[in-house]
Design a protein around this motif. Structure first.
Motif, PDB file in Angstrom:
ATOM      1  N   GLU A 131       0.833  -1.209   0.000  1.00 38.69           N
ATOM      2  CA  GLU A 131       0.000   0.000   0.000  1.00 38.69           C
ATOM      3  C   GLU A 131       0.867   1.259   0.000  1.00 38.69           C
ATOM      4  OE1 GLU A 131      -3.427   0.143  -0.138  1.00 38.69           O
ATOM      5  OE2 GLU A 131      -3.224  -1.982  -0.586  1.00 38.69           O
ATOM      6  N   LEU A 132       1.901   1.270   0.835  1.00 34.61           N
ATOM      7  CA  LEU A 132       2.780   2.442   0.888  1.00 34.61           C
ATOM      8  C   LEU A 132       3.511   2.636  -0.442  1.00 34.61           C
ATOM      9  CD1 LEU A 132       4.292   2.092   4.468  1.00 34.61           C
ATOM     10  CD2 LEU A 132       2.618   3.773   3.681  1.00 34.61           C
ATOM     11  N   HIS A 133       3.901   1.537  -1.059  1.00 36.20           N
ATOM     12  CA  HIS A 133       4.563   1.651  -2.363  1.00 36.20           C
ATOM     13  C   HIS A 133       3.637   2.264  -3.393  1.00 36.20           C
ATOM     14  CE1 HIS A 133       5.496   0.098  -6.431  1.00 36.20           C
ATOM     15  NE2 HIS A 133       6.734   0.440  -6.089  1.00 36.20           N
ATOM     16  N   ASP A 134       2.364   1.851  -3.383  1.00 37.90           N
ATOM     17  CA  ASP A 134       1.414   2.429  -4.330  1.00 37.90           C
ATOM     18  C   ASP A 134       1.293   3.932  -4.128  1.00 37.90           C
ATOM     19  OD1 ASP A 134       0.972   0.013  -5.458  1.00 37.90           O
ATOM     20  OD2 ASP A 134      -0.918  -0.385  -4.429  1.00 37.90           O
ATOM     21  N   ILE A 135       1.294   4.353  -2.845  1.00 38.22           N
ATOM     22  CA  ILE A 135       1.168   5.789  -2.563  1.00 38.22           C
ATOM     23  C   ILE A 135       2.416   6.523  -3.013  1.00 38.22           C
ATOM     24  CG2 ILE A 135       0.946   7.497  -0.730  1.00 38.22           C
ATOM     25  CD1 ILE A 135      -0.613   5.355   0.847  1.00 38.22           C
ATOM     26  N   VAL A 136       3.584   6.046  -2.546  1.00 40.01           N
ATOM     27  CA  VAL A 136       4.838   6.752  -2.823  1.00 40.01           C
ATOM     28  C   VAL A 136       5.167   6.715  -4.310  1.00 40.01           C
ATOM     29  CG1 VAL A 136       7.308   6.751  -2.389  1.00 40.01           C
ATOM     30  CG2 VAL A 136       5.704   6.357  -0.513  1.00 40.01           C
ATOM     31  N   ALA A 137       5.049   5.509  -4.907  1.00 39.37           N
ATOM     32  CA  ALA A 137       5.476   5.359  -6.288  1.00 39.37           C
ATOM     33  C   ALA A 137       4.514   5.998  -7.275  1.00 39.37           C
ATOM     34  CB  ALA A 137       5.638   3.875  -6.624  1.00 39.37           C
ATOM     35  N   HIS A 138       3.254   6.113  -6.928  1.00 35.57           N
ATOM     36  CA  HIS A 138       2.272   6.627  -7.884  1.00 35.57           C
ATOM     37  C   HIS A 138       1.928   8.082  -7.614  1.00 35.57           C
ATOM     38  CE1 HIS A 138      -0.782   6.143 -10.969  1.00 35.57           C
ATOM     39  NE2 HIS A 138      -1.614   6.814 -10.184  1.00 35.57           N
ATOM     40  N   GLU A 139       1.314   8.344  -6.467  1.00 34.85           N
ATOM     41  CA  GLU A 139       0.841   9.699  -6.198  1.00 34.85           C
ATOM     42  C   GLU A 139       1.999  10.689  -6.088  1.00 34.85           C
ATOM     43  OE1 GLU A 139      -2.140   9.807  -6.624  1.00 34.85           O
ATOM     44  OE2 GLU A 139      -2.872   7.791  -6.156  1.00 34.85           O
ATOM     45  N   ILE A 140       3.065  10.303  -5.378  1.00 33.63           N
ATOM     46  CA  ILE A 140       4.183  11.222  -5.225  1.00 33.63           C
ATOM     47  C   ILE A 140       4.913  11.425  -6.554  1.00 33.63           C
ATOM     48  CG2 ILE A 140       6.282  11.693  -3.910  1.00 33.63           C
ATOM     49  CD1 ILE A 140       3.648  11.680  -2.311  1.00 33.63           C
ATOM     50  N   THR A 141       4.919  10.387  -7.390  1.00 35.28           N
ATOM     51  CA  THR A 141       5.487  10.558  -8.731  1.00 35.28           C
ATOM     52  C   THR A 141       4.731  11.620  -9.519  1.00 35.28           C
ATOM     53  OG1 THR A 141       6.310   8.294  -8.813  1.00 35.28           O
ATOM     54  CG2 THR A 141       5.970   9.393 -10.918  1.00 35.28           C
ATOM     55  N   ILE A 142       3.398  11.559  -9.428  1.00 30.36           N
ATOM     56  CA  ILE A 142       2.570  12.563 -10.106  1.00 30.36           C
ATOM     57  C   ILE A 142       2.915  13.958  -9.586  1.00 30.36           C
ATOM     58  CG2 ILE A 142       0.213  13.342 -10.519  1.00 30.36           C
ATOM     59  CD1 ILE A 142       0.946  10.770 -11.961  1.00 30.36           C
ATOM     60  N   VAL A 143       3.025  14.081  -8.275  1.00 32.53           N
ATOM     61  CA  VAL A 143       3.335  15.381  -7.682  1.00 32.53           C
ATOM     62  C   VAL A 143       4.695  15.870  -8.169  1.00 32.53           C
ATOM     63  CG1 VAL A 143       3.827  16.575  -5.519  1.00 32.53           C
ATOM     64  CG2 VAL A 143       1.888  14.999  -5.659  1.00 32.53           C
ATOM     65  N   ALA A 144       5.710  14.995  -8.149  1.00 35.80           N
ATOM     66  CA  ALA A 144       7.061  15.399  -8.541  1.00 35.80           C
ATOM     67  C   ALA A 144       7.118  15.816 -10.011  1.00 35.80           C
ATOM     68  CB  ALA A 144       8.035  14.254  -8.275  1.00 35.80           C
ATOM     69  N   GLN A 162      -5.433  12.163  -2.885  1.00 31.05           N
ATOM     70  CA  GLN A 162      -5.500  10.704  -2.950  1.00 31.05           C
ATOM     71  C   GLN A 162      -4.451  10.065  -2.047  1.00 31.05           C
ATOM     72  OE1 GLN A 162      -7.808   8.815  -4.584  1.00 31.05           O
ATOM     73  NE2 GLN A 162      -6.836   7.112  -3.494  1.00 31.05           N
ATOM     74  N   ALA A 163      -3.239  10.662  -2.015  1.00 27.59           N
ATOM     75  CA  ALA A 163      -2.187  10.131  -1.151  1.00 27.59           C
ATOM     76  C   ALA A 163      -2.593  10.220   0.317  1.00 27.59           C
ATOM     77  CB  ALA A 163      -0.878  10.885  -1.390  1.00 27.59           C
ATOM     78  N   LEU A 164      -3.183  11.351   0.725  1.00 28.02           N
ATOM     79  CA  LEU A 164      -3.640  11.488   2.113  1.00 28.02           C
ATOM     80  C   LEU A 164      -4.704  10.464   2.438  1.00 28.02           C
ATOM     81  CD1 LEU A 164      -3.810  15.384   2.478  1.00 28.02           C
ATOM     82  CD2 LEU A 164      -2.187  13.826   3.581  1.00 28.02           C
ATOM     83  N   SER A 165      -5.619  10.238   1.498  1.00 34.80           N
ATOM     84  CA  SER A 165      -6.676   9.243   1.721  1.00 34.80           C
ATOM     85  C   SER A 165      -6.079   7.848   1.873  1.00 34.80           C
ATOM     86  CB  SER A 165      -7.664   9.284   0.552  1.00 34.80           C
ATOM     87  OG  SER A 165      -8.643   8.283   0.698  1.00 34.80           O
TER      88      SER A 165
END
Length: 389
Positions: A195-208, A236-239
């Protein structure tokens, strides 16, 4: 009560020569007691002019030496005692009856039920011969007292054996429980890591990526789209983080079939297409109009779509088009995601390879296949899962 009954049945069904070895401390104590007994008995006979006859001395010494064998092979010691008891019965010696009665508990603790019964039978014959033989000088009342002591010794031996068996069973159950808990904890850590990988790798990638766009462009429409993408990804990352925290606190069940999917298949495809197109990549999607999938394959495919979209944004900056194809063939669902990216153009974001490794493990557990790698036409991801167990 069930455990006790099982222990009793196991004891009664044990092979004739089966035995329970003594612990190191018990062996050392037994040998010390035997040595002290032999020394004291020798001193007593050497200083007592009224010592018993040679037959009695031989019987006592033989019994004591046989007891020492319990430190290594209890069945051999018991057979030796039975032979000694038979010889004493024939000769008419009764001086070691009490010691033989006390040893009954040791036999019951270390040997099988069948061998214990044979020893008890031989000892009863010896006691009967001693009582009925007038020359032994053995009184019937003394025989009753020794018989009661033998029963007490037997009960003590069986009780201690039962407690040891119970302790062994509890230790095995505790070990199995610890293994189960450790496996469950490992499984839950893997799920949380996923779950954390999905957040970091996806949502944070979008942000970066969109933050980088804001630095490089002054176009109002492009900046507005990037700001919207950053805001949506952050929300979405916060959720997702709140959901993972709920899992850690035990508010949600972590088993795979109960982990809520982040989106429907249509929603995952729509999100991936939007994010890729926002990055200037053309997307072609081929999905059947009516496609119903079980929960496990559905969740696995959604993770592949999200991971692949993230990897295109992170590592395939030269890609201009992406093709997503999903179809069912021979009770298998197949997914193919490919792009036309060059081999060495990336967005400069760190990569651990965790997502690909976990997807390959997940598909192997479900009996499917997963492959990802760079081919001449670009990066290609293929995944397949059976629709039936």
């Amino acid at each position: 009560m069930t455990t006790v009954s099982a222990s009793v049945r196991e004891y009664l069904r044990a092979p004739f020569w089966a035995y329970r070895p003594l612990s190191t401390l018990a062996r050392r104590t037994l040998i010390a007691v035997v040595a002290a007994t032999l020394i004291l008995d020798s001193l007593f006979r050497a200083t007592n002019v009224d010592a018993t006859n040679v037959a009695s001395a031989v019987a006592t010494t033989s019994l004591t030496l046989a007891v020492a064998v319990f430190a290594w092979r209890p069945p051999v010691a018991t057979v030796a005692l039975i032979c000694m008891i038979i010889a004493a019965s024939i000769v008419g010696v009764a001086t070691s009856l009490l010691t033989a009665a006390a040893i009954l508990g040791l036999v019951a603790f270390t040997c099988s039920a069948a061998l214990t019964a044979v020893y008890a039978f031989a000892w009863c014959i010896w006691l009967f011969v001693a009582i009925t033989n007038p020359q032994s000088g053995f009184q019937p009342l003394g025989g009753v007292v020794i018989a009661l002591l033998s029963v007490l010794s037997l009960v003590i031996g069986l009780t201690i054996r039962q407690q040891f068996e119970r302790a062994k069973t509890l230790a095995m159950q505790l070990e199995a429980t610890e293994r189960e808990v450790a496996e469950q904890l490992r499984h839950e850590r893997d799920l949380i890591a996923d779950e954390l990988h999905d957040i970091v790798a996806h949502e944070i990638t979008i942000v970066a990526l969109h933050a980088a766009v804001l630095e490089r462009t002054e176009d109002t429409q492009t900046r507005s789209q990037s700001q919207t993408a950053i805001r949506d990804a952050a929300v979405q990352a916060l959720s997702d983080i709140r959901r993972v925290l709920g899992m850690v606190r035990g508010e949600e069940n972590l088993w795979p079939e109960r982990v809520p999917s982040p989106d429907s298949l249509e929603g995952a495809l729509t999100t991936a297409v939007r994010e890729l197109r926002d990055a200037g990549i053309d997307v072609e999607v081929n999905v059947p109009d009516e496609l119903r999938l079980p929960n496990a394959p559905l969740l696995a495919l959604i993770r592949v779509i999200r991971e692949s979209a993230t990897n295109v944004l992170k590592h395939a900056t030269g890609a201009r088009s992406v093709q997503i194809a999903l179809y069912v063939e021979h009770d298998w669902v197949h997914l193919r995601i490919s792009d036309d990216s060059p081999l060495a153009q990336t967005a400069g974001l760190p990569s651990s390879g965790y997502g690909i490794v976990r997807l390959r493990e997940r598909f192997r557990v479900f009996g499917g296949t997963f492959e990802a790698g760079h081919r001449p036409e670009g990066w290609v991801v293929t995944a397949a899962l059976p629709l039936s167990d």
